[in-house]
Each structure stands twice: as C-alpha cells, then as structure tokens.
Design an enzyme around this catalytic site. Structure first.
Site, short mmCIF file in Angstrom:
data_model
loop_
_atom_site.label_atom_id
_atom_site.label_comp_id
_atom_site.label_asym_id
_atom_site.label_seq_id
_atom_site.Cartn_x
_atom_site.Cartn_y
_atom_site.Cartn_z
CG HIS A 183 -1.78 -1.02 0.67
ND1 HIS A 183 -2.29 -0.89 0.41
CD2 HIS A 183 -2.22 -2.61 2.36
CE1 HIS A 183 -3.70 -1.95 0.68
NE2 HIS A 183 -3.08 -2.92 1.78
CG ASN A 219 -7.95 -4.61 0.56
OD1 ASN A 219 -7.55 -3.30 1.57
ND2 ASN A 219 -7.76 -5.96 1.42
#
Length: 724
Positions: free
Chosen positions: A75, A148
C-alpha cells in the site's frame, strides 16, 4: 461534547499557511536573509571556501538528507482526503458504539486509498487490489477500518502474509516486474495455495482496474463483532457502496493511462473535491447473531469467503462523504497510520485468523516506519483527550504535567474508566479447544465461492476476466506455472479453463474435481450497481473544437454538462483563443481551451462531444489525432456525441463495416454514438421541432454517459472493428 467546528479545528491545528507578512525562518524560528548562498570566504576573483559555521546552510542540507522515511511495504502508493461520516439509522439493537448509534453526530474521518504491490513511484491504474483505509476520529477514540475494494483476501491465516507479498512483489533475482502480478512467482503461489482461488478471480475481474477511487466499493474484509447494551454479540462485516456506482476502466485504457497520466486516480479524487463534487458512499453492515454462525456451509470467519447478500442482507445505516483535500501529502497521507486493533467500545474482534494476525502486524509496522510516538502525529492523534502514563521515546510530542507517571499513585490521578464512564470492555467469550496449528474443516473448501463469483458476473465481465487471466499467464514463461493454473481454472468453470488454456498454451483441461454448482448471488457483479437514475456528476467530457465551431451546439452542451455537475474539458488545436463561426475576433476573447490535442488523450475522459461548424470540422478532419480520439473512444466503449457537420467526421473516423449501422442515426444511437444533423430551422414549426430534437439529443447523451460504457459494442464485436 465537542462541536463539529471544534473537531475540524483540532485536525487543522498544526497547519502552517504563509501570509503576505510571512518570512522564511530556520527550524528554530530565526528569520533568514538569504537561503540561496552558503556562507563563505569570498573574494572579487573567486567564490571562496564555504564555512562550516553556517548553521542555516547545514540545517537546510541536513533536513533534506533525512526527508525520507521507509515507504510502506504494501500500500505504498496512496492518496487521501478528509471527510464526514453521518449515521441515518441507529444500530443500537446490535451495538452500543456511539459512532454507530448516535444519529446526531458528524464524525470526522480520513480515508486513504492505495494500490498494494507497487512502490510509491508506480502508476495508479495497474491491475491490483485497492486499499480503502478509514480513520474515524470518534469522541471515544480512533476507530480504524482498514479495508480493500474487494471483500475477500488471498489467504486465511496471517502467518502466510509474508509469503504472499514476497510472491507478488518483483522477483528477487532481477527486481521485475513493478506493480504487477503477471509473473511466475505470483501465479506459482496462487496454485500452491488453493485458498487464494476465490480472491484471484476477483483480482482478474474489472474490480482490479477501477475507473476512479470514487467509483469503487470499500469492505472491511475481516469479520469483526458488535456488542449491544444487553451484552449480546453479533458478527459483522462492513460495507461502503459508492453513490456514483461501481465502474472500471477497460484494460487497454488502463495500460495507456499508466503511461499518459500515472497519477490519474489521485488527480481525479483531488479535482472532484476541489470542484465541490464530493464523493459519497452508503455505509452498511451485515450482521449474524452469535449462536447462528455455524448455520452456513462456509466458516463466517474465513477471510477468503463473502457472506452472500441473499443469505445475509446488507443493512445500510449511514453515509460517508469526502469533502476536504489534504494540505500536505507527506504529513497527512504518507504519515497516516492505521491499525485493525484500533476499535472503540461496542466494536470488537472475532477469531478470524487473518484479523488476529493483522492486529499484531499493523501496530508493529508503524513502529518501523514512524517510531514509537507515531500516534502523536497530528494526522493520527485522536480528537478526544489522550490520558495515560506512556512516556518518552523518540520524537515525543506531548508534554505531560504532574508529579507521577505510574498507576496506582498517591493522588489517584488518571484511574481506569468504568464501563459506565465509557471504558472499553472485552466481551467475555468462552474459549475451549485444543492447542493446534490448523483450522476447522469448513476452511478447507476453496472453490465453491469462486464459482459463485464467476457465475454472478455479466457476460462482459466474464469476457474481461478471461482476457485478464490470458494476459497474466502469458507473462509467465515457465510452463509449469501456466499449465497448472489452467487446470485449476477447470475446477471453477470448464469453458473458462479451455478459453485460457488455448490462449496461453496450457493443456486441454480434463474433468473438474468439483462440478460448477451454477448458483449466483446479488452484489457480486458491478452491473448490480448502476445508478438508479441517470447520473453523470463528476464525469469528464472532452469537447473538441477548432476555429469556426458551432457556438449554439457548444453552449447547449456546456450548459447541460454544468447543470448535471459533469466536468466539461475543452480541447483545441492550440491552447490559445478559439473563435466560433461568425465571431468578431477584434471584440471577442474567444474560448481558451483547457488543453490542446497533444496534451490530453481520449483515455482520460468519460465521453467526447464534437459540435458542428464547417470550418471547425474541416480543420479537425485533417488532424490524425482527432480521428484517433474518436476511434479510440469508440473502441473503449465511450459515449460519442456529434452535431451538424461533425456527424460525418465521427462516421468517417469509426468506419464500421456494418453499412446499416454506419448510415443509420438511430442504430448508431443504440451503440452510444449520439448524433444530431441539426438542419437550419426557418419557420416557427421548424424552430419548435429543432428545439425538441436538441433536447432529445442532450437527454440521450446524458443517459448514455450515465451507463458508463456502451457494452453492446463489445458484445457484438463492433469495438474490435475499430482499431484503436
């Protein structure tokens, strides 16, 4: 109770904004007269040696040398914004969390979107899972919902996470490829871990190439728990569904944008908020009462499984809105840190084995990136008082007053809170069993929900998924990798396996180990989330003009787009004044295009419109880039609008083989090419009819754009007739 403005002020308290009277200073506050020249011994003939005594020069270089902190392992590539969470319906029947029960609150939030595999410098539009991490600054403390845009995950147990990420990242011998799963190690891991089957189907779907952060769902992924005032516990999954619908790019478009505008998604988010078109999501919960968790064929604690909506409906109770961009990327988006273990009273954890490991891992990784006092950074600091005896450590911000730094103490200072005072109470869960490295039998079934997902997709989505698998496995040069994967696909759907095997050179799939059950479920296809009413808010429409354009058609389209809160972007042969037909250049400033044709490409827009005008169209028809614009937009299934003389430009650019379609305006309209010949009206009745025709044209254009793509072109092979 802190007011909304108080909370905003707390979040902005450390922001520094220069004014006209501001002057540059050193970090220790002293104003500087010169930051361009190092202090040195100078002569008329030479610059002379620099002096080590220059504290200002040393500080400037020293600060630059230490600007970087370790980027996130996963990320790393992110974008963020501030917003507000509002509750429309109390969930007091399942929880006593104030953020989920108090409908009078407006809770400030920070949302960070991200890709997973790529480094900070990678592109936004790669095929990848997207992070959807929310920090709720509640009155009871920070609640981090670290999710997510896909509701399931690759693995069931957190102990496999290092292996998963090692396999997905660039391969160790050559550091290739960047931000891609299309390589041997990733797909080797996918085969070796059949539990990943469901998730890799999602990542090969259009979900992994979203059109915008604002047009993708957010999921908590893991199973959490909620506890109410009666002490009753429910298992819960969290959902965020975008108001604009769930939409994606097409693959060719995603590849091109990665090179043309690698910051496409972060710019899209920022520009929408700056324009006042605030992204919104409906917030929902799926809940299962404790005691009923075993009534399903899957284990509800398995992160590789969804809770099908026909079995466990989503209850929408709130709304998330993003309404403020960050002031500085590093101090906010880069330094924001999330932990799944950050919850508030009324929200708790389940025995989800992936969640249990995440609760350990997230806290640990923040220590490596930001240091022990990372929670004191402004972006991470709660808006409620933080009172404890934690002390010291590198980069400590808080100055604690008092004589004691321990509990209990003689002053009875800062005792623990009772439940009635808002203290967090762990649910008294009864635990029994045998200590063992393993999971329950239900965790061992890995194919059924992969079949459910595939069965629920539209024909277009299935086609895209097949193409994505074919692309990915084509990049795996070791036969053992792609041959085994095509066999695995047969367990999901034999026709899918055959199609992929043919493309990548895999063996003809044999009989599957488990026949496709044929079941479907709502909410798995993106087509389930088309807006109920035509909505083109924030859609970017390119308007192509040259000197001599039809100002009436141009103004009508501009007015319609602005009224519907779409974003018109004017493109011309040059970024200097363009004049309409009959416009007096001596008394008019003309229209200044936002970009010229070489500065932006069709991939960056949701639709294009070309107004008529003899001279304008004659100029545009001579420009290969304009022809490419139209052909590429058609191939990418986007709405194309044209009036007057521009209709012929569009038809010439598309050059469809089907004569009936290429010549018939109504047939073209059904494929998202909206045209209006625009005869010049003379009598009153002709004027009235022309007005009706114009309104009909504009309404059709808006509706077509609202559908995101004209999928019929792809289903009937029209887009492949037009090379782009």
């Amino acid at each position: 109770m802190a007011s909304k403005q108080d909370k905003v002020n707390q979040l902005e308290a450390v922001a520094v904004k220069p004014t006209e009277k501001s002057r540059i200073t050193a970090d220790f506050g002293t104003k500087q007269t010169n930051t361009d020249d190092w202090l040195r011994v100078s002569t008329d003939k030479s610059a002379g040696p620099m002096l080590l005594e220059d504290a200002f020069g040393r500080e400037k270089i020293h600060r630059f040398d230490h600007e970087r902190i370790p980027e996130r392992v996963v990320h790393a590539r992110g974008a963020g914004a501030f917003g507000t969470f509002r509750l429309f319906e109390s969930a007091a029947d399942v929880t006593n969390a104030g953020v989920l029960t108090d409908t009078s609150r407006e809770t400030p939030v920070f949302l960070r979107f991200s890709t997973v595999l790529g480094s900070r410098g990678s592109a936004d539009t790669v095929r990848d899972v997207r992070g959807f991490a929310l920090k709720f600054y509640t009155q009871e403390g920070n609640w981090d919902m670290v999710g997510n845009n896909i509701p399931v995950f690759f693995i069931q147990d957190a102990i496999k996470f290092p292996d998963l990420i090692h396999a997905g990242k660039p391969e160790p011998h050559n550091e290739i490829p960047q931000a891609q799963s299309a390589h041997n190690n990733f797909w080797d891991f996918m085969f070796m871990h059949s539990e990943a089957t469901h998730m890799f189907m999602w990542t090969m779907s259009d979900r992994a190439i979203p059109r915008s952060y604002r047009m993708m769902q957010g999921f908590g992924v893991n199973t959490f728990t909620l506890t109410n005032d009666k002490g009753e516990r429910h298992f819960v999954k969290f959902h965020f569904t975008p108001e604009l619908g769930v939409h994606s790019l097409v693959w060719d478009e995603a590849l091109k944008i990665a090179g043309q505008d690698p910051d496409f998604h972060r710019k899209d988010l920022m520009e929408a908020i700056e324009s006042g078109i605030f992204p919104k999501w409906k917030f929902g919960i799926q809940t299962i009462p404790e005691g009923k968790e075993d009534q399903f064929e899957f284990d509800i604690l398995d992160a590789t499984k969804v809770w099908p909506e026909d079995l466990v409906p989503i209850r929408y109770i709130g709304e998330l809105e993003l309404n403020r961009n960050v002031d500085e990327y590093f101090t906010e988006t880069e330094q924001v840190a999330f932990c799944t273990s950050h919850v508030v009273p009324g929200i708790g954890f389940s025995d989800d084995p992936l969640l249990q490991g995440r609760n350990f891992s997230y806290f640990d990784t923040q220590l490596s990136r930001l240091g022990i006092n990372w929670q004191e950074l402004p972006i991470n600091k709660p808006v409620c008082p933080v009172m404890n005896f934690n002390r010291d450590g590198a980069m400590r911000h808080t100055i604690a007053k008092g004589k004691v730094n321990y509990w209990p103490n003689r002053f009875e200072a800062q005792p623990a809170a009772s439940k009635e005072e808002g203290g967090y109470v762990d649910y008294p869960q009864k635990v029994s069993g045998i200590k063992v490295r393993g999971k329950s039998e239900k965790f061992k079934e890995h194919v059924s929900q992969a079949q459910l997902f595939y069965n629920s997709l539209s024909e277009v989505e299935k086609s895209h998924l097949t193409a994505a698998l074919s692309f990915e496995l084509d990049h795996c040069e070791e036969p053992i990798v792609y041959e085994r994967l095509t066999k695995r696909l047969a367990d999901i759907d034999v026709d899918l396996a055959k199609a992929v095997a043919t493309m990548v050179g895999g063996p003809e799939p044999g009989s599957p180990a488990k026949k496709n059950h044929g079941r479907k479920a709502p909410g798995l296809s993106q087509m389930d989330y088309l807006p109920e009413r035509p909505n083109i808010s924030s859609r970017k429409v390119a308007i192509l003009i040259a000197d001599g354009y039809d100002s009436i058609a141009y103004k009508a389209m501009m007015g319609t787009l602005k009224a519907t809160r779409a974003i018109p972007v004017v493109l011309g042969p040059r970024r200097s004044a363009i004049f309409a037909a009959g416009e007096d250049k001596s008394s008019s400033k003309g229209v200044i295009p936002d970009h010229h044709f070489e500065g932006q490409r069709s991939t960056l827009f949701d639709a294009i419109f070309i107004p008529g005008g003899n001279d304008s169209v004659a100029t545009l028809m001579k420009m290969g880039r304009v022809t490419h614009y139209v052909r590429e937009a058609f191939g990418h299934l986007k709405t194309i609008g044209a009036t007057g003389e521009a209709v012929e430009l569009v038809r010439n650019a598309i050059q469809l083989e089907d004569v009936a379609i290429s010549k018939n305006a109504d047939a073209l309209m059904s494929y998202g090419v909206i045209t209006l010949r625009d005869p010049k009206p003379e009598g009153l009745m002709e004027v009235v009819q022309a007005t009706k025709n114009a309104k009909h044209f504009l309404d059709k254009f808006v509706y077509s754009v609202s559908q995101h793509r004209c999928w019929e072109r792809e289903l009937e092979g029209l887009s492949t007739q037009v090379a782009y």
